[in-house]
Design an enzyme around this catalytic site. Structure first.
Site, PDB file in Angstrom:
ATOM      1  N   TYR A 119      59.517  39.069  48.245  1.00 46.63           N
ATOM      2  CA  TYR A 119      58.975  38.869  46.902  1.00 46.63           C
ATOM      3  C   TYR A 119      57.956  37.724  46.900  1.00 46.63           C
ATOM      4  O   TYR A 119      58.315  36.554  46.856  1.00 46.63           O
ATOM      5  CB  TYR A 119      60.108  38.676  45.891  1.00 46.63           C
ATOM      6  CG  TYR A 119      60.636  40.022  45.467  1.00 46.63           C
ATOM      7  CD1 TYR A 119      60.325  40.567  44.240  1.00 46.63           C
ATOM      8  CD2 TYR A 119      61.368  40.799  46.355  1.00 46.63           C
ATOM      9  CE1 TYR A 119      60.749  41.836  43.884  1.00 46.63           C
ATOM     10  CE2 TYR A 119      61.802  42.058  46.015  1.00 46.63           C
ATOM     11  CZ  TYR A 119      61.498  42.570  44.783  1.00 46.63           C
ATOM     12  OH  TYR A 119      61.902  43.826  44.444  1.00 46.63           O
TER      13      TYR A 119
ATOM     14  N   LYS B 114      68.055  45.504  58.277  1.00 48.73           N
ATOM     15  CA  LYS B 114      67.194  46.269  59.185  1.00 48.73           C
ATOM     16  C   LYS B 114      66.962  45.417  60.430  1.00 48.73           C
ATOM     17  O   LYS B 114      65.831  45.239  60.908  1.00 48.73           O
ATOM     18  CB  LYS B 114      65.880  46.627  58.487  1.00 48.73           C
ATOM     19  CG  LYS B 114      65.047  47.698  59.206  1.00 48.73           C
ATOM     20  CD  LYS B 114      65.719  49.037  59.256  1.00 48.73           C
ATOM     21  CE  LYS B 114      64.798  50.086  59.880  1.00 48.73           C
ATOM     22  NZ  LYS B 114      65.478  51.393  60.058  1.00 48.73           N
TER      23      LYS B 114
ATOM     24  N   ASP C  51      68.261  52.211  55.728  1.00 54.69           N
ATOM     25  CA  ASP C  51      67.966  53.627  55.571  1.00 54.69           C
ATOM     26  C   ASP C  51      69.243  54.458  55.579  1.00 54.69           C
ATOM     27  O   ASP C  51      69.377  55.423  54.816  1.00 54.69           O
ATOM     28  CB  ASP C  51      66.986  54.107  56.649  1.00 54.69           C
ATOM     29  CG  ASP C  51      67.282  53.560  58.029  1.00 54.69           C
ATOM     30  OD1 ASP C  51      68.064  52.612  58.148  1.00 54.69           O
ATOM     31  OD2 ASP C  51      66.706  54.078  59.006  1.00 54.69           O
TER      32      ASP C  51
ATOM     33  N   ASP D 295      66.996  45.438  45.568  1.00 52.72           N
ATOM     34  CA  ASP D 295      66.305  45.970  44.395  1.00 52.72           C
ATOM     35  C   ASP D 295      66.240  47.495  44.472  1.00 52.72           C
ATOM     36  O   ASP D 295      66.576  48.204  43.514  1.00 52.72           O
ATOM     37  CB  ASP D 295      64.899  45.373  44.344  1.00 52.72           C
ATOM     38  CG  ASP D 295      64.189  45.622  43.023  1.00 52.72           C
ATOM     39  OD1 ASP D 295      64.829  46.172  42.091  1.00 52.72           O
ATOM     40  OD2 ASP D 295      63.014  45.266  42.916  1.00 52.72           O
TER      41      ASP D 295
ATOM     42  N   ASP E 174      68.669  50.266  42.173  1.00 51.89           N
ATOM     43  CA  ASP E 174      68.061  51.286  41.309  1.00 51.89           C
ATOM     44  C   ASP E 174      68.543  52.682  41.694  1.00 51.89           C
ATOM     45  O   ASP E 174      68.832  53.519  40.821  1.00 51.89           O
ATOM     46  CB  ASP E 174      66.537  51.226  41.401  1.00 51.89           C
ATOM     47  CG  ASP E 174      65.938  50.148  40.510  1.00 51.89           C
ATOM     48  OD1 ASP E 174      66.704  49.332  39.960  1.00 51.89           O
ATOM     49  OD2 ASP E 174      64.701  50.123  40.364  1.00 51.89           O
TER      50      ASP E 174
END
Length: 355
Positions: free
Chosen positions: A135, A189, A222, A246, A250
């Site tokens: 961010y 990751k 993933d 984030d 969602d």
């Protein structure tokens, strides 16, 4: 005499004023079970503040947010704001950084009576690190973490620190320890971002040792997205860096029925901000069709965070009752009610439960 519970209300843009006022009405309806009286103050942010003060979040708002017990933040249209140098700052990002709100607590659960895309009943939580990661507006001391050294090259800096990683890990494990399943999945990751996610995993593993009763698992981001779609019931509490959290939160909320049903609480050591997961929806603003449930549930989380457990339980239970039947739901949920009528129904349920 007990000090009042002081809440700063920032209505924001689009449907913000409608859903903030609806939420305040629900909180007031719970007055009988509150331990303290509610004292609210409203201040402008977003386009209203830009017009009046030249900034979408004036310094006076930040100072007020630092002085209260909690903040109710309405959605904002920050993608439509002018450049930062012209006063167009994202109020959400500014408050997270200025108030050091390191955690974003995002539940995703299905509700009785509502069909969910997942076709499975589940109740999970994403604990998202809130102050750094990819961010660009909050991961640098000065300047922006995204830049262009030449016209055809754009770069972004990802920041992961030991302190922030330990903070979000501990918040996630403490939450998991209080839940029946007692299970944490750390999303990463590290097979590609070996240093940044490597540090993040090092921190979560060290915190895991402090919570022997909590089961611990690591999963590539993933794979986590794929498993959420296939079977969200396998998850309890997910802990993730900022952008991964984030995106996954969602996804989880949509699988549970939509962002309009998803509460969200930003918190740190000293401050907390309730914020709906969805956006400002300017296309439906002022039409009495906005669904206030996401912000209502966000403020329910804020009240719980501030020790008002009875009021939080009552509001949450009342939302559940209202969502069971089409006659007491908003039209976006295949119901019959607009914002005002739904708010009246929800307030009545809360008042009846408080007697």
């Amino acid at each position: 005499m007990t000090e009042p519970l002081r809440l700063l209300c920032l209505e924001g843009d689009g449907i913000g004023p409608e859903i903030v006022n609806a939420t305040l009405a629900v909180v007031q309806a719970a007055g009988r079970v509150l331990n303290r009286k509610i004292q609210t103050e409203k201040m402008d942010i977003g386009f209203a503040a830009l017009k009046a003060k030249g900034s979408t979040i004036p310094q006076s708002v930040i100072e007020a947010a630092e002085s209260v017990d909690g903040v109710i933040l309405g959605p904002v249209s920050h993608n439509e704001y002018p450049p930062v140098e012209q006063g167009g700052r994202n109020p959400s990002g500014v408050l997270r950084k200025e108030l050091e709100l390191f955690a974003n607590h995002r539940p995703a659960k299905t509700w009785v009576g509502l069909d969910a895309p997942s076709r499975k009943s589940f109740d999970l939580i994403v604990m998202r690190e809130n102050l750094e990661g990819f961010y660009a507006d909050r991961n640098m001391f000065a300047g922006c973490g995204e830049f262009m050294p030449e016209p055809d090259v754009a770069l972004a800096v990802r920041k992961v620190t030991r302190k922030a990683s330990l903070d979000i890990a501990r918040a996630g494990f403490e939450l998991a320890a209080s839940r029946p399943a007692k299970h944490v999945t750390v999303v990463h990751k590290a097979n590609v971002m070996r240093m940044t996610d490597g540090l993040f995993l090092e921190c979560t593993r060290s915190v895991a040792k402090e919570f022997p009763s909590v089961a611990y698992k690591e999963m590539l981001v993933d794979a986590a997205a794929a498993h959420l779609v296939r079977d969200p019931t396998r998850f309890d509490v997910l802990i993730a860096t900022n952008m991964f959290g984030d995106i996954l939160s969602d996804l989880a909320s949509e699988l549970a029925g939509g962002l309009g049903l998803a509460g969200s609480l930003n918190f740190g050591a000293l401050h907390a901000v309730a914020q709906a997961q969805h956006g400002s929806a300017p296309d439906i603003a002022g039409r009495d069709v906005a669904n206030p449930v996401s912000l209502v549930l966000s403020v329910e989380m804020l009240l719980r965070h501030l020790g008002e457990t009875n009021a939080a339980d009552l509001i949450r239970a009342s939302v559940g009752v209202a969502l069971e039947s089409p006659e007491t739901r908003t039209r976006d949920l295949q119901g019959t009610l607009g914002t005002s009528a739904f708010t009246e129904v929800l307030c009545k349920l809360v008042e009846e439960g408080a007697r």
